[in-house]
Design a protein around this motif. Structure first.
Motif, PDB file in Angstrom:
ATOM      1  N   VAL A  56      40.205  36.238  40.618  1.00 29.58           N
ATOM      2  CA  VAL A  56      40.455  35.898  39.217  1.00 29.58           C
ATOM      3  C   VAL A  56      39.244  36.244  38.349  1.00 29.58           C
ATOM      4  O   VAL A  56      39.391  36.794  37.262  1.00 29.58           O
ATOM      5  N   ASP A  57      38.059  35.961  38.849  1.00 27.93           N
ATOM      6  CA  ASP A  57      36.839  36.258  38.123  1.00 27.93           C
ATOM      7  C   ASP A  57      36.437  37.713  38.388  1.00 27.93           C
ATOM      8  O   ASP A  57      36.391  38.151  39.539  1.00 27.93           O
ATOM      9  N   PRO A  58      36.149  38.512  37.358  1.00 29.61           N
ATOM     10  CA  PRO A  58      35.742  39.910  37.588  1.00 29.61           C
ATOM     11  C   PRO A  58      34.491  40.049  38.444  1.00 29.61           C
ATOM     12  O   PRO A  58      34.313  41.068  39.125  1.00 29.61           O
ATOM     13  N   ARG A  59      33.632  39.044  38.441  1.00 33.43           N
ATOM     14  CA  ARG A  59      32.407  39.137  39.237  1.00 33.43           C
ATOM     15  C   ARG A  59      32.704  39.156  40.730  1.00 33.43           C
ATOM     16  O   ARG A  59      31.932  39.688  41.525  1.00 33.43           O
ATOM     17  N   SER A  60      33.833  38.561  41.144  1.00 29.99           N
ATOM     18  CA  SER A  60      34.195  38.569  42.554  1.00 29.99           C
ATOM     19  C   SER A  60      34.538  39.988  43.018  1.00 29.99           C
ATOM     20  O   SER A  60      34.119  40.421  44.099  1.00 29.99           O
ATOM     21  N   ALA A  61      35.293  40.716  42.216  1.00 26.06           N
ATOM     22  CA  ALA A  61      35.629  42.093  42.567  1.00 26.06           C
ATOM     23  C   ALA A  61      34.376  42.975  42.594  1.00 26.06           C
ATOM     24  O   ALA A  61      34.233  43.844  43.467  1.00 26.06           O
ATOM     25  N   GLU A  62      33.463  42.752  41.660  1.00 21.47           N
ATOM     26  CA  GLU A  62      32.222  43.528  41.661  1.00 21.47           C
ATOM     27  C   GLU A  62      31.399  43.239  42.913  1.00 21.47           C
ATOM     28  O   GLU A  62      30.792  44.148  43.487  1.00 21.47           O
ATOM     29  N   MET A  63      31.362  41.988  43.340  1.00 25.36           N
ATOM     30  CA  MET A  63      30.628  41.639  44.556  1.00 25.36           C
ATOM     31  C   MET A  63      31.236  42.326  45.772  1.00 25.36           C
ATOM     32  O   MET A  63      30.514  42.852  46.637  1.00 25.36           O
ATOM     33  N   LEU A  64      32.569  42.357  45.875  1.00 25.80           N
ATOM     34  CA  LEU A  64      33.221  43.027  47.002  1.00 25.80           C
ATOM     35  C   LEU A  64      32.908  44.516  47.016  1.00 25.80           C
ATOM     36  O   LEU A  64      32.649  45.100  48.077  1.00 25.80           O
TER      37      LEU A  64
END
Length: 471
Positions: free
Chosen positions: A380-388
């Motif tokens: 849900v948070d864009p930062r999670s996708a960036e971390m992956l």
């Protein structure tokens, strides 16, 4: 506790006021009958105050069972002891209970005798109450006040029993008690006992993964690796060479080929599994063990199931949080690590932050490059996708487990979500999932047993494929 904890009640104030008014009026007007009328009030008040308690009640609170699972029976006992040298007329006790503990029955415990002297057995009140007293059923909810008769040198209490509805450290208490003595003329200030947090462990969803680990890099373990070595998995038959053991000779093949051949095996290796929990956002409303699951519920229960599976197979499991605090549990194996994982999961909570999460724990000195990183995230948070994406570009084996329920929308910032806005958000999220897959991050929805089989099979195939080398 000293007598300074005791204070007069309104009844004492009324008695003193009536006695004083009658005496003053009788003296001023010369009315003997008014003085005679005030005499019973004065004598009654003096007689009630002849033995004043010197100490307030002592409270004790404890849980009946300290090892609970969601849906299990929970119990707690609260006891009030009278260490004073005078009886209490009444002890009013009230307790607060977590809303995730559904209390079905309340039983009042009959009083038992204790040692009222200093340093007596007040600390054993709960154990003695449980062994000697039988609870009497009492109706009502647990947060209503209970009236207990506690004579001098005795203890009484009540017992709560019910069902634990959700994982976590659920508080029982605080418990407050107030004693009334001297025929209601004196009352002590409230005595409060600190709450007891009952650990309720999550229900473990059934899970198993039959596929080999992508990179089993340990020395010993239960996974079949891609490397030849000492193990139990047959890799083929080859010609005997220097360094081969005699017990590996395949005599049937050797007699047929008239040359010594040995059975080649694959080495058994253990692996390190890192469970990374995304705690930036909570979506959905938890309904407990028998209701709907929020993102945090799915994340914690899935993490417990995956950890139990790999620890049972002898692998090393570590835990990480992706959030502002970045809590970390070091990798280890065995049942002791499994119990530590369960305790660690009880303290997981959503910690939203507008700042970038602390990601120093993803460095090579703390996170092995051969570890399988399973990220439990709602995306849900864009930062999670960036971390992956960053972890995939660094060369680590990353598997993303989608913990967002299919019928749940993200928390609205302003107002409510319309149907069109919800569909657009779903399309944008599917686009993010597709971009992650293009970066080499497989995304799979959590579905219990076998959720990661196909993903691990594909990842293991890619990890064992030959790499192109520039010349």
């Amino acid at each position: 506790m000293t007598a300074t904890r005791w204070q007069p009640t309104r009844a004492l104030g009324r008695a003193v006021l009536i006695t004083g008014l009658l005496l003053i009026t009788g003296v001023i007007l010369g009315r003997v009958d008014l003085v005679a009328l005030a005499t019973p009030f004065a004598l009654g008040t003096a007689y009630a105050l002849r033995r004043r308690p010197a100490a307030a009640p002592v409270l004790d609170l404890g849980a009946v069972d300290a090892n609970l699972v969601e849906g299990g029976q929970v119990g707690a006992r609260a006891a009030a002891a009278n260490p004073a040298d005078a009886d209490y007329d009444l002890v009013v006790v009230r307790a607060l209970v977590s809303p995730w503990l559904r209390i079905d029955e309340v039983g009042v415990l009959a009083p038992i005798s204790i040692d009222p002297s200093p340093g007596g057995d007040q600390l054993l009140v709960l154990e003695r109450l449980a062994a000697a007293a039988r609870p009497r059923p009492s109706g009502g909810v647990p947060d209503r006040p209970f009236g207990l008769a506690v004579p001098t040198g005795s203890a009484a209490g009540f017992e709560l029993s019910g069902v634990a509805l959700r994982w976590g450290r659920q508080p029982v208490g605080p418990v407050a008690a107030r004693a009334i003595a001297c025929d209601g003329l004196l009352s002590c200030r409230p005595v409060v006992a600190e709450p007891v947090r009952v650990p309720v462990y999550p229900v473990i969803d059934p899970f198993h993964a039959d596929e080999a680990m992508p990179r089993a890099a340990g020395l010993v373990g239960g996974h079949r690796s891609r490397r030849p070595g000492e193990g139990g998995e047959l890799a083929g038959v080859r010609i005997f060479g220097p360094g081969d053991r005699l017990r590996r000779i395949d005599w049937r093949v050797s007699l047929r080929a008239r040359q010594l051949h040995v059975a080649a095996t694959l080495s058994d290796r253990d692996a390190e599994v890192v469970l990374l929990l995304d705690v930036l956002t909570e979506v959905g409303r938890s309904g407990g063990v028998s209701g709907g699951a929020s993102v945090l519920d799915t994340t914690v229960r899935a993490a417990a199931a995956i950890a139990e599976h790999y620890l049972h197979r002898g692998d090393r499991v570590s835990m990480l949080e992706y959030g502002p605090t970045a809590r970390r549990l070091r990798p280890a194996t065995g049942r002791r690590q499994y119990l530590t994982v369960l305790e660690w999961l009880l303290d997981v909570e959503v910690r939203p932050t507008p700042y970038e999460p602390y990601d120093q724990v993803f460095g090579p000195q703390l996170l092995s490059s051969d570890a399988l990183v399973v990220v439990l995230t709602p995306l849900v948070d864009p930062r999670s996708a960036e971390m992956l994406a960053r972890m995939a570009r660094s060369g680590r084996i990353v598997v993303a487990v989608d913990t967002l329920p299919t019928t749940v929308a993200p928390p609205p910032r302003q107002g409510q979500w319309t149907e069109v806005a919800y569909r657009l958000w779903r399309l944008d999220r599917e686009n993010t999932v597709g971009q992650l897959r293009e970066h080499g991050v497989p995304v799979v929805t959590w579905a219990g047993a076998g959720s990661l089989d196909q993903v691990l099979r594909d990842v293991a195939r890619l990890a064992s494929a030959p790499k192109a080398v520039l010349r």
